[in-house]
Write an enzyme that holds these catalytic residues in place. Structure first.
Site, short mmCIF file in Angstrom:
data_model
loop_
_atom_site.label_atom_id
_atom_site.label_comp_id
_atom_site.label_asym_id
_atom_site.label_seq_id
_atom_site.Cartn_x
_atom_site.Cartn_y
_atom_site.Cartn_z
N GLY A 128 39.73 41.79 25.23
CA GLY A 128 39.10 42.27 23.98
C GLY A 128 37.59 42.07 23.95
O GLY A 128 37.04 41.74 22.89
N PHE A 129 36.94 42.26 25.10
CA PHE A 129 35.48 42.20 25.21
C PHE A 129 34.86 40.89 24.71
O PHE A 129 33.90 40.90 23.91
CB PHE A 129 34.80 43.33 24.41
CG PHE A 129 35.10 44.73 24.83
CD1 PHE A 129 35.60 45.03 26.08
CD2 PHE A 129 34.85 45.79 23.95
CE1 PHE A 129 35.87 46.35 26.46
CE2 PHE A 129 35.10 47.10 24.33
CZ PHE A 129 35.61 47.38 25.57
N ASN A 188 32.18 52.63 27.94
CA ASN A 188 33.60 52.25 28.02
C ASN A 188 34.34 52.71 26.76
O ASN A 188 34.22 52.11 25.70
CB ASN A 188 33.70 50.73 28.17
CG ASN A 188 35.13 50.27 28.35
OD1 ASN A 188 36.06 51.09 28.36
ND2 ASN A 188 35.32 48.97 28.50
N ASN A 193 42.29 47.08 24.81
CA ASN A 193 42.39 45.81 24.07
C ASN A 193 41.52 45.72 22.83
O ASN A 193 41.44 44.68 22.20
CB ASN A 193 42.08 44.66 25.03
CG ASN A 193 43.03 44.66 26.21
OD1 ASN A 193 44.24 44.77 26.02
ND2 ASN A 193 42.50 44.61 27.41
N THR A 194 40.83 46.81 22.51
CA THR A 194 40.12 46.91 21.23
C THR A 194 40.82 48.01 20.46
O THR A 194 40.68 49.19 20.81
CB THR A 194 38.62 47.25 21.45
OG1 THR A 194 38.03 46.20 22.21
CG2 THR A 194 37.89 47.42 20.14
N ASN A 257 40.32 52.67 34.01
CA ASN A 257 40.53 51.36 33.39
C ASN A 257 42.00 50.95 33.60
O ASN A 257 42.73 51.59 34.35
CB ASN A 257 40.18 51.45 31.89
CG ASN A 257 39.55 50.16 31.39
OD1 ASN A 257 40.09 49.09 31.66
ND2 ASN A 257 38.46 50.25 30.67
C1 LIG Z 1 40.58 40.47 33.46
C2 LIG Z 1 40.02 41.87 33.43
C3 LIG Z 1 38.98 42.16 32.57
C4 LIG Z 1 38.47 43.46 32.51
N1 LIG Z 1 37.42 43.73 31.66
C5 LIG Z 1 36.87 44.97 31.65
C6 LIG Z 1 35.75 45.26 30.83
O1 LIG Z 1 35.22 44.40 30.13
N2 LIG Z 1 35.28 46.53 30.84
C7 LIG Z 1 35.82 47.54 31.61
O2 LIG Z 1 35.34 48.68 31.59
N3 LIG Z 1 36.87 47.28 32.41
C8 LIG Z 1 37.40 46.03 32.46
N4 LIG Z 1 38.47 45.77 33.28
C9 LIG Z 1 39.04 46.87 34.09
C10 LIG Z 1 38.49 46.90 35.50
O3 LIG Z 1 37.10 47.13 35.50
C11 LIG Z 1 39.17 48.00 36.35
O4 LIG Z 1 38.84 49.27 35.81
C12 LIG Z 1 40.69 47.88 36.34
O5 LIG Z 1 41.08 46.53 36.39
C13 LIG Z 1 41.31 48.59 37.55
O6 LIG Z 1 40.83 48.09 38.77
P1 LIG Z 1 41.63 46.96 39.61
O7 LIG Z 1 43.03 47.42 39.78
O8 LIG Z 1 40.85 46.86 40.89
O9 LIG Z 1 41.53 45.70 38.83
C14 LIG Z 1 39.00 44.48 33.34
C15 LIG Z 1 40.05 44.17 34.21
C16 LIG Z 1 40.56 42.88 34.28
C17 LIG Z 1 41.68 42.59 35.24
#
Ligand SMILES: Cc1cc2nc3c(=O)[nH]c(=O)nc-3n(C[C@H](O)[C@H](O)[C@H](O)COP(=O)(O)O)c2cc1C
Length: 369
Positions: A128-129, A188, A193-194, A257
């Site tokens: 949730g940012f 984004n 989560n928001t 995402n």
């Molecule tokens: C713990 C966690 C926090 C994340 N927080 C953000 C975020 O703040 N902003 C965002 O655009 N994506 C966020 N993501 C998504 C990642 O940037 C990515 O798009 C997504 O996890 C898919 O890639 P992956 O399979 O390599 O993790 C988050 C992912 C994880 C696991």
């Protein structure tokens, strides 16, 4: 692989079972502390860079008219407050996307809010940012500046702004504050989560955000604009997003995402926790989204691939599907600091085996590895 990377890989494999018994967010916070100390000290940065692979011209790619030495970067969410991007670049990653940062600091959702799915090589998060707000992030981007490297900043609205229906103004404010201090800005609209945020992927809501940002950009130095989208869109929703993105001359789309979907194949105990699923179980959805985007947007909008990229083979597969660049988050947690070195060797081995001269030739070829 250089000896230091081999040692680091062996060490990470040895300690991972212990790390994986601890709370994921606590481990993350300690890692950020350690990497943040390293990022602020030249000699420690030098030691860390001994893990990075030797740059190889066959692995260079082009994004936003900038040549990147390595086709894999760190996705948003790992370095939310822009504290550790120098250390991540020193490890050999081709870029880092800092954020998501919101105009005002906010705490995020109650803990626990990150869960490992080890049997599935995934994570579920409902963060949730949580972040220190745009002013703190701007200070960090200035203090730790990495000239000539690609450091993006991912922006989002405060939870209260989404509730009040004023998300476009938050995006415009965040754009205005960060754009002079990063290489590109990612918008984004896809975090699950928001509550209400993903509704901003609808054409009219997206137009409102992009109009507000266009006004904020007037008279300022150009910064490439990236839209970060969800893997859970219908084909019609994706069509609409691409139309709006073309209309507003968006430079790239980051796909994707995390997903709210839970594939039936999931084995892990935490698989039904609420939040977004990332890692290997996301690959099929994100790859389908990338393929469709490449069909729809052709050469007009670059695609940045994210979702389950763990190995050099995964990077090559995404580039073969048409992506210009790739990002990882979950793969880094599972593979550790030698991930760039491991992916580097895996890519070159496969490219030599299949007679692929360089990544420019591979891009969009749909070559099956
Ligand atoms: C713990 C966690 C926090 C994340 N927080 C953000 C975020 O703040 N902003 C965002 O655009 N994506 C966020 N993501 C998504 C990642 O940037 C990515 O798009 C997504 O996890 C898919 O890639 P992956 O399979 O390599 O993790 C988050 C992912 C994880 C696991």
């Amino acid at each position: 692989m250089r000896p230091a990377a081999q040692v680091s890989d062996a060490l990470y494999r040895a300690v991972k079972p212990l790390f994986f018994r601890l709370d994921p967010e606590s481990v993350h916070d300690c890692t950020i502390q350690a990497l943040s100390t390293i990022s602020a000290h030249g000699p420690l940065m030098h030691a860390l860079s001994s893990l990075a692979p030797e740059p190889d011209p066959r692995l260079a790619v082009q994004l936003f008219q900038q040549k990147l030495p390595f086709p894999l970067g760190i996705a948003a969410g790992f370095d939310k407050n822009a504290l550790v991007f120098p250390a991540l670049l020193a490890l050999g990653f081709g870029s880092v996307e800092t954020g998501t940062v919101t105009p005002l600091p906010q705490p995020g959702n109650p803990k626990p809010r990150v869960f490992r799915l080890p049997e599935d090589r995934g994570l579920v998060n409902r963060m949730g940012f949580p972040n220190q707000g745009v002013e703190a992030v701007v200070n960090n981007l200035i203090r730790l500046r990495q000239p000539a490297r690609l450091v993006g900043c991912n922006i989002g609205p405060n939870k209260t702004a989404v509730e009040a229906g004023t998300a476009p103004a938050d995006f415009a404010h965040a754009w205005d504050r960060v754009s002079s201090y990063c290489s590109y800005v990612a918008v984004n609209i896809s975090s699950p989560n928001t509550p209400g945020l993903r509704g901003h992927q609808r054409a009219d809501a997206l137009q409102a955000i992009l109009s507000a940002i266009r006004t904020a950009r007037l008279g300022k130095q150009h910064r490439p604009l990236v839209l970060k989208i969800s893997p859970d869109l219908t084909p019609e929703e994706l069509d609409d997003i691409v139309s709006v993105a073309l209309q507003f001359r968006v430079d790239a789309i980051a796909a994707t995402n995390t997903t709210l979907d839970r594939p039936a194949s999931l084995q892990s105990r935490h698989s039904s926790e609420a939040g977004g699923l990332s890692g290997v179980p996301l690959v099929a959805r994100s790859t389908a989204t990338i393929r469709r985007l490449v069909q729809l947007a052709g050469d007009d909008i670059d695609v940045i691939a994210a979702g389950g990229i763990f190995t050099g083979r995964d990077v090559l597969a995404a580039i073969s599907a048409g992506a210009a660049f790739t990002q990882t988050y979950t793969g880094f947690i599972y593979r550790g600091p030698a991930m760039p070195a491991l992916a580097h060797d895996e890519m070159l081995t496969l490219m030599t085996r299949h007679g692929i001269p360089d990544l420019t030739q591979l891009r969009g070829s749909n070559f099956q590895l």
